[in-house]
Design an enzyme around this catalytic site. Structure first.
Site, mmCIF file in Angstrom:
data_model
loop_
_atom_site.group_PDB
_atom_site.id
_atom_site.type_symbol
_atom_site.label_atom_id
_atom_site.label_comp_id
_atom_site.label_asym_id
_atom_site.label_seq_id
_atom_site.Cartn_x
_atom_site.Cartn_y
_atom_site.Cartn_z
ATOM 1 N N ASP A 201 -6.228 -3.621 -1.460
ATOM 2 C CA ASP A 201 -5.028 -3.276 -0.702
ATOM 3 C C ASP A 201 -4.276 -4.515 -0.204
ATOM 4 O O ASP A 201 -4.865 -5.438 0.359
ATOM 5 C CB ASP A 201 -5.457 -2.428 0.497
ATOM 6 C CG ASP A 201 -4.316 -1.708 1.161
ATOM 7 O OD1 ASP A 201 -3.411 -2.389 1.680
ATOM 8 O OD2 ASP A 201 -4.316 -0.467 1.172
ATOM 9 N N SER B 6 0.823 -1.203 0.000
ATOM 10 C CA SER B 6 0.000 0.000 0.000
ATOM 11 C C SER B 6 0.864 1.262 0.000
ATOM 12 O O SER B 6 1.647 1.481 -0.918
ATOM 13 C CB SER B 6 -0.959 -0.040 1.194
ATOM 14 O OG SER B 6 -1.962 0.940 1.079
#
Length: 342
Positions: free
Chosen positions: A194, A51
């Site tokens: 994510d 991320s």
């Protein structure tokens, strides 16, 4: 000869914290190497990120037109300081935000995609300067997807960096999933969320990848520098949560998954390093101090607090950063990816 690994956790706007710590490390590398143009990416052999950690990691090894690192450590963290308030701007009143969350994500992806395109342009995974492990998760195939520069070169599994970062940062409830496509000649497509859903701390992924390189047989042949994005664990009292429904559990579930995953990774690596003497595993988990722990608070006040907290953490970890800089400058190695079939 050891493989030098940089790993950076997920954590949204809190990426400013490890970003500022790495600004300090880069300065120390310049001093200890005697090279005023030294860059973070030049002193690591493998970069891992989830991320926000993937965004920072990609910045450190993104090439300029001369084939050198495009961004300094300060320029990398400035992406957050300059663009964070735009990426995390809902533009609606709180009441309507709550209604929106019942049917969609909190933020539009327009600004996130604009920022990624602005800074990474048409750079492809294969053109990054060092091997990588950037983590995401495919919700269709139900498996982790790790974007590896070395595989993009060897197996022609190439992607636009801005696309893979869009996938790695697609935090559920914050941003909608990302549909991304590989570059020719392959014809792969992924539906990604994510990477923090499976590996908020990607250091164990990096360890698993590093042993596929020539001359690396285990933790004794690795230098791992792992940076968190600030740990401030929120406790949940049983009496308060026992009757929570789906809506109330959504954000706490993400919070627990992200922080719990990082805790387990650190535990596993500590267990691995305990089996060998004189291992070099550095885990730097910064203190948030008075900054808001929310992943998406990009108000001007909180950006200022995060920057200040990051700089204070750099001072707190000064001894460790000195040791890391000395080790990186005095360790050299050339490692070739050997497990082509994996």
């Amino acid at each position: 000869m050891a493989i030098r690994i940089l790993s950076i956790d997920g954590g949204g706007i809190r990426g400013i914290l490890p970003g500022e710590i790495l600004v300090s490390l880069e300065h120390k590398l310049k001093v200890k190497s005697g090279n005023p143009d030294a860059r973070i990416g030049e002193y690591f052999d493998l970069i891992a990120g989830t991320s926000t950690g993937a965004v920072l990691g990609a910045a450190y090894v993104c090439p300029n037109k001369k084939g050198k690192p495009k961004f300094t450590a300060q320029e990398a963290v400035n992406i957050y300081l300059k663009e964070g308030d735009k990426v995390f701007e809902s533009g609606t009143w709180p009441y309507f935000d709550k209604l929106k969350l019942l049917r969609g994500e909190k933020y539009s992806t327009h600004e996130l995609e604009r920022v990624l395109k602005k800074y990474f342009g048409k750079t492809t995974l294969s053109k990054l300067l060092k091997p990588t492990c950037f983590v995401s998760y495919d919700i269709n195939k139900r498996e982790q997807i790790i974007f590896r520069q070395h595989c993009a070169i060897v197996r022609k599994e190439d992607f636009l960096v801005r696309d893979l970062l869009r996938g790695s940062t697609a935090a559920p409830t914050y941003f909608e999933p990302a549909r991304i496509y590989s570059l020719p000649p392959l014809n792969k497509k992924y539906a990604l969320v994510d990477g923090g859903m499976v590996a908020s701390d990607p250091a164990l992924c990096a360890y698993s990848e590093a042993i596929k390189f020539t001359g690396i047989s285990g933790i004794k042949d690795m230098i791992i520098v792992s940076l968190g994005t600030g740990k401030q664990l929120k406790s949940y009292k049983y009496k308060e949560v026992k009757d929570w429904g789906i809506f109330n559990w959504t954000r706490p579930t993400i919070d627990i998954a992200l922080n719990g995953g990082a805790q387990m990774t650190h535990y596993y690596l500590k267990q691995i390093t305990s089996t060998v003497e004189n291992t070099e595993y550095y885990r730097l988990q910064p203190n948030l101090y008075n900054a808001d722990p929310a992943m998406d608070n990009a108000s001007a006040e909180n950006l200022r607090k995060l920057k200040k907290s990051g700089q204070q953490n750099a001072k707190d970890f000064d001894h460790e950063l000195d040791e890391i800089a000395f080790t990186l400058v005095n360790t050299h190695g050339s490692h070739e990816y050997q497990q082509y079939n994996r």
